[in-house]
Design a protein around this motif. Structure first.
Motif, mmCIF file in Angstrom:
data_model
loop_
_atom_site.group_PDB
_atom_site.id
_atom_site.type_symbol
_atom_site.label_atom_id
_atom_site.label_comp_id
_atom_site.label_asym_id
_atom_site.label_seq_id
_atom_site.Cartn_x
_atom_site.Cartn_y
_atom_site.Cartn_z
ATOM 1 N N SER A 63 1.192 4.430 6.082
ATOM 2 C CA SER A 63 2.175 5.190 5.299
ATOM 3 C C SER A 63 2.367 6.591 5.843
ATOM 4 C CB SER A 63 1.735 5.246 3.838
ATOM 5 O OG SER A 63 0.515 5.958 3.719
ATOM 6 N N TRP A 130 6.982 1.591 6.029
ATOM 7 C CA TRP A 130 7.688 1.772 4.756
ATOM 8 C C TRP A 130 7.151 0.813 3.697
ATOM 9 C CZ3 TRP A 130 10.109 5.684 2.993
ATOM 10 C CH2 TRP A 130 10.867 6.522 3.817
ATOM 11 N N ARG A 133 4.030 2.258 2.571
ATOM 12 C CA ARG A 133 4.311 3.402 1.706
ATOM 13 C C ARG A 133 4.600 2.922 0.275
ATOM 14 N NH1 ARG A 133 6.660 8.474 2.436
ATOM 15 N NH2 ARG A 133 6.833 9.509 0.422
ATOM 16 N N ARG A 147 10.096 5.292 -6.335
ATOM 17 C CA ARG A 147 9.761 5.584 -4.931
ATOM 18 C C ARG A 147 9.369 4.310 -4.186
ATOM 19 N NH1 ARG A 147 7.198 10.088 -7.444
ATOM 20 N NH2 ARG A 147 5.184 9.016 -7.361
ATOM 21 N N ALA A 151 11.271 2.715 -0.940
ATOM 22 C CA ALA A 151 10.505 2.437 0.291
ATOM 23 C C ALA A 151 10.726 0.996 0.741
ATOM 24 C CB ALA A 151 9.020 2.702 0.056
#
Length: 852
Positions: A63, A130, A133, A147, A151
């Motif tokens: 990440s 991603w 993440r 979020r 991602a």
């Protein structure tokens, strides 16, 4: 497997080894550009640092690598406009899910020398970063879920762009027939894209549920969209041709199937709640029954290695469905009395998808994000390529239109003179005795070149090298044939062989060997033609390399009485005219030689073409150029060279006219000298020796070319043989491993079933646990107590101490006194025990689980 704190999948990155671009970039700059590579030392070092930062340690901190990977990717997108795609060294990337291998040495990871390959793999890792993440985000707040959703959408955008934009460019660069790793196929990338999208949709659904403000009917639509997306992921895995499901861990397959069932059930559950709110109690019960069937299927699949969070989720849903079903049925039976419709008659739920792949920041305009770029002062490779194309076309044009045309004209002149027996006929008449100086000079050249012995030695070298090369090729075929025989024997032995047939596994090697075999056959045919030419002229060439006395003896002389006063001999008039015409041929040849030299110098030193290409590049913009953009300009520049071909055509017309004059003059000459047999024999001998000189030069050149070919071919054939050896070694190691698996003892002995009384400890169950009985006494006592057996010092053991097994240290128990005798009817047959699932791992793709 997903991180422990979330119930979603994270795509693993592809690891790579450290690689430096310095040597290859410096070589390209020094070989193709006027600027020295030292001027770009800082840029080269920065590029190496970018790659190291982007790819080092990505497994541990995926990440945190997004920024590094994004920066490196955008620089690559600009760099590929400045350097040829084939510039870098081989760049290895291991697969995200390495397949099982039985070879003694681990197979090398796929690697290519191409910037398109690097871009594709960096995009892959950026998508994986991603997804990681998203995995690092919490799932307890709507902000964290938002979020995570973004991602996942960014990851989906990476994999879509990789699939639709960069993958075709990579395939074009490497060749459409070259197979790519399974994880860089369109089918695999489509699965990755859909998986990221469905998990983004799942995040939105989870936020909607957690918020508590959204209606059940809306949540049902969101849940159905999740289920349908998981269904599309599942279909993409199994419907792809060829199938790609085996390239994923089996735990992933189970995860996707559980999620699919979970969200189909969740959609029906939420819609059932909405139906209850709308007083449609019959529809509510029907949907709850449908949800219960779906969740039951998912719960069964959840036992196949999925994460505990996923198992807990579907268990919680199952509990909620069961409780709601009991409540709804009770209320309907006691209060509402509505009919429960069939599931097929229920109104369908309309899915609501709220996700889409996110565009890559800076993809269309990397400069906007980066600000500055590496190698900005380097000429774009498209411009360099256009200049090289122009230069190559000029060379090809010069070769075809000037050099080859000149050689064709010279061959035409030589062939015409040989047909007319000139100048041998003139030499014979002008010098009725002795040898012409031109013939003596040619004979001296042959002697200095080594004569017949030189050619014979070259023939021997060609035959030796050709045989050596054929031996290398035969060795390669023999290695492949032997391995194929061994593979057939392995399959005939009855062992389960889960690997490709030899003719499938070695297809690339066979294709390469076949290509080399055709080249060798063509070379042998050429050698035979050269040998035939040599055998035809060898005897005459032997005479040509002899000394002057031997040559004079071979060439007849006209007797002194036959010599005539040239002033009174009529044919001499035509001899003088023919000599003038032959000298004019030499003048034309010299004119063509000067024309060739002038054309070559003018084409090589003219800078206007390169200047025009650079000027057009500046007008188009340096960052988005392709060599094809300069095609019209190159054709226009090439048309300016036609002035030289026009001059060569003029020379061709002059030569043709001169040869016609020589034919006419020679016809008059032959009419006057037709009846002199001695003179004709002298002409024949002189002409034969002249042709022999030309044939000697041809054969010498042919043999030199043949030696160069065989010397170069030897390296390729040796590499092929070594590749075949390495491939066969790996296949044999793999076969040996398969045999060793067949001969390994079973995890549990397969002795005949014992007879045991119901609900009593069995002697057979203890014998199957041999490893436990070999352990230390204290540990053995613990296990015996768990089996309900007496301790080792108990009097229940025969002779006070356990005897040793003949072939092991296993202790044998006597039957407990409270058990019936062996021939009692109270004993029943016990089915054979299965090996413990925790002690054996599935091997290869054919097993039920890979153990990921």
């Amino acid at each position: 497997m997903p991180p422990a704190h979330i119930n979603q999948l994270v795509i693993p990155p592809k690891s790579s080894t450290p690689v430096s671009f310095a040597e290859n970039i410096r070589a390209y700059i020094n070989e193709n550009l006027p600027t020295h590579a030292d001027a770009f030392r800082t840029d080269i070092e920065a590029l190496d640092r970018l790659r190291s930062n982007a790819l080092t340690g990505i497994e541990q901190q995926a990440s945190q690598k997004i920024e590094a990977l994004q920066t490196y990717l955008l620089h690559l997108l600009l760099l590929i406009k400045r350097l040829p795609p084939s510039t870098p060294p081989r760049l290895p990337y291991s697969p995200p899910f390495p397949p099982a291998s039985f070879a003694l040495t681990a197979p090398l990871p796929p690697a290519e020398s191409n910037f398109h390959w690097e871009i594709c793999n960096v995009m892959w890792n950026l998508g994986a970063a991603w997804s990681a993440r998203a995995g690092e985000e919490g799932r307890k707040t709507s902000e964290a879920l938002g979020r995570a959703k973004r991602a996942f959408e960014s990851a989906a955008g990476l994999y879509r762009t990789l699939r639709t934009d960069q993958l075709p460019a990579l395939q074009e660069a490497l060749g459409k027939t070259k197979p790519l790793p399974i994880d860089l196929t369109e089918s695999w990338l489509e699965v990755a894209e859909r998986l990221m999208l469905v998990q983004a949709q799942e995040c939105f659904w989870q936020a909607a549920v957690a918020g508590g403000n959204m209606k059940n009917v809306t949540i049902a639509k969101l849940a159905l969209a999740v289920a349908e997306l998981y269904e599309s992921v599942n279909q993409a895995m199994f419907v792809a041709s060829p199938p790609i499901s085996d390239s994923f861990p089996t735990a992933w397959l189970s995860h996707i199937e559980v999620k699919r069932s979970h969200f189909f059930a969740a959609a029906q559950f939420r819609q059932a709640s909405a139906d209850g709110e709308a007083h449609k109690y019959g529809d509510e019960i029907a949907r709850l029954h449908l949800a219960a069937a779906l969740v039951k299927k998912g719960s069964a699949e959840a036992k196949r290695g999925v994460s505990q969070l996923v198992t807990n989720d579907i268990a919680s849903l199952s509990k909620a469905i069961n409780e709601s079903t009991s409540r709804a049925e009770r209320d309907n039976d006691l209060i509402y009395h509505q009919d429960v419709p069939a599931a097929s008659s229920l109104p369908p739920i309309q899915a609501r998808n709220v996700t889409a792949p996110a565009p890559i920041d800076g993809w269309k305009d990397p400069r906007r994000v980066l600000g500055s770029m590496l190698f900005e002062q380097l000429m774009p490779w498209a411009v360099t390529r256009a200049i090289l194309i122009y230069q190559e076309r000029k060379k090809e044009w010069l070769e075809d239109q000037i050099v080859l045309k000149d050689e064709e004209l010279e061959q035409t002149a030589t062939r015409t003179l040989q047909e007319l027996n000139l100048p041998a006929a003139l030499d014979a008449l002008e010098r009725p005795t002795g040898l012409p100086p031109s013939l003596l000079g040619k004979a001296e050249e042959v002697r200095k070149a080594g004569g017949v012995k030189r050619v014979q030695a070259l023939f021997a070298d060609v035959v030796k090298l050709g045989g050596s090369n054929s031996k290398l090729l035969d060795d390669a075929y023999d290695i492949l044939d032997l391995e194929a025989s061994e593979d057939e024997g392995l399959r005939a032995s009855g062992l389960p062989v889960d690997r490709p047939l030899s003719q499938e596994a070695n297809a690339d090697l066979i294709e390469q060997a076949s290509r080399y075999s055709k080249l060798m056959q063509q070379a042998r045919e050429s050698d035979e033609q050269v040998l035939a030419k040599w055998e035809e002229w060898e005897e005459i060439i032997e005479k040509l390399e002899q000394d002057e006395d031997a040559l004079e003896e071979y060439v007849p002389s006209v007797g002194a009485g036959s010599q005539r006063d040239s002033s009174q001999y009529q044919p001499m008039v035509h001899v003088r005219q023919l000599r003038i015409l032959l000298e004019s041929l030499d003048d034309l040849k010299e004119n063509r030689r000067r024309l060739r030299s002038q054309a070559r110098h003018s084409i090589a030193t003219d800078p206007n073409g390169e200047t025009d290409i650079v000027h057009k590049a500046e007008l188009l913009g340096m960052d988005n150029l392709e060599p094809e953009m300069f095609e019209d300009l190159i054709q226009s520049l090439m048309s300016k060279l036609e002035v030289w071909s026009d001059k060569m055509n003029d020379q061709a017309e002059l030569l043709s006219g001169r040869l016609d004059e020589i034919r006419e003059e020679n016809l008059l000459f032959e009419e006057l000298t037709l009846n002199d047999p001695v003179m004709k024999e002298r002409e024949r001998a002189l002409q034969e020796l002249d042709v022999a000189y030309h044939r000697y030069s041809e054969v010498l050149g042919n043999l030199t070319e043949g030696l160069n070919f065989y010397n170069g071919m030897a390296q390729y054939l040796n590499d092929l043989r070594e590749n075949c050896k390495a491939w066969a070694r790996d296949r044999r190691a793999e076969a040996e491993h398969l045999r060793s698996l067949q001969h390994q003892p079973a995890p549990a002995p397969s002795a005949p079933a014992a007879l045991v009384p119901p609900a009593s400890p069995t002697f057979r169950s203890i014998r199957t646990q041999q490893a436990d009985l070999v352990a230390s006494p204290s540990a053995a006592d613990t296990r015996r107590s768990s089996y309900g057996l007496p301790a080792s010092n108990s009097q229940s053991w025969s002779d006070g101490s356990p005897p040793s097994h003949p072939s092991s240290n296993i202790r044998v128990l006597s039957l407990a006194p409270d058990l019936p005798p062996p021939d009692s009817l109270e004993w029943q047959e016990l089915p054979p025990l299965q090996p413990p699932t925790s002690s054996t791992k599935s091997k290869g793709k054919g097993g039920p689980r890979k153990g990921y």
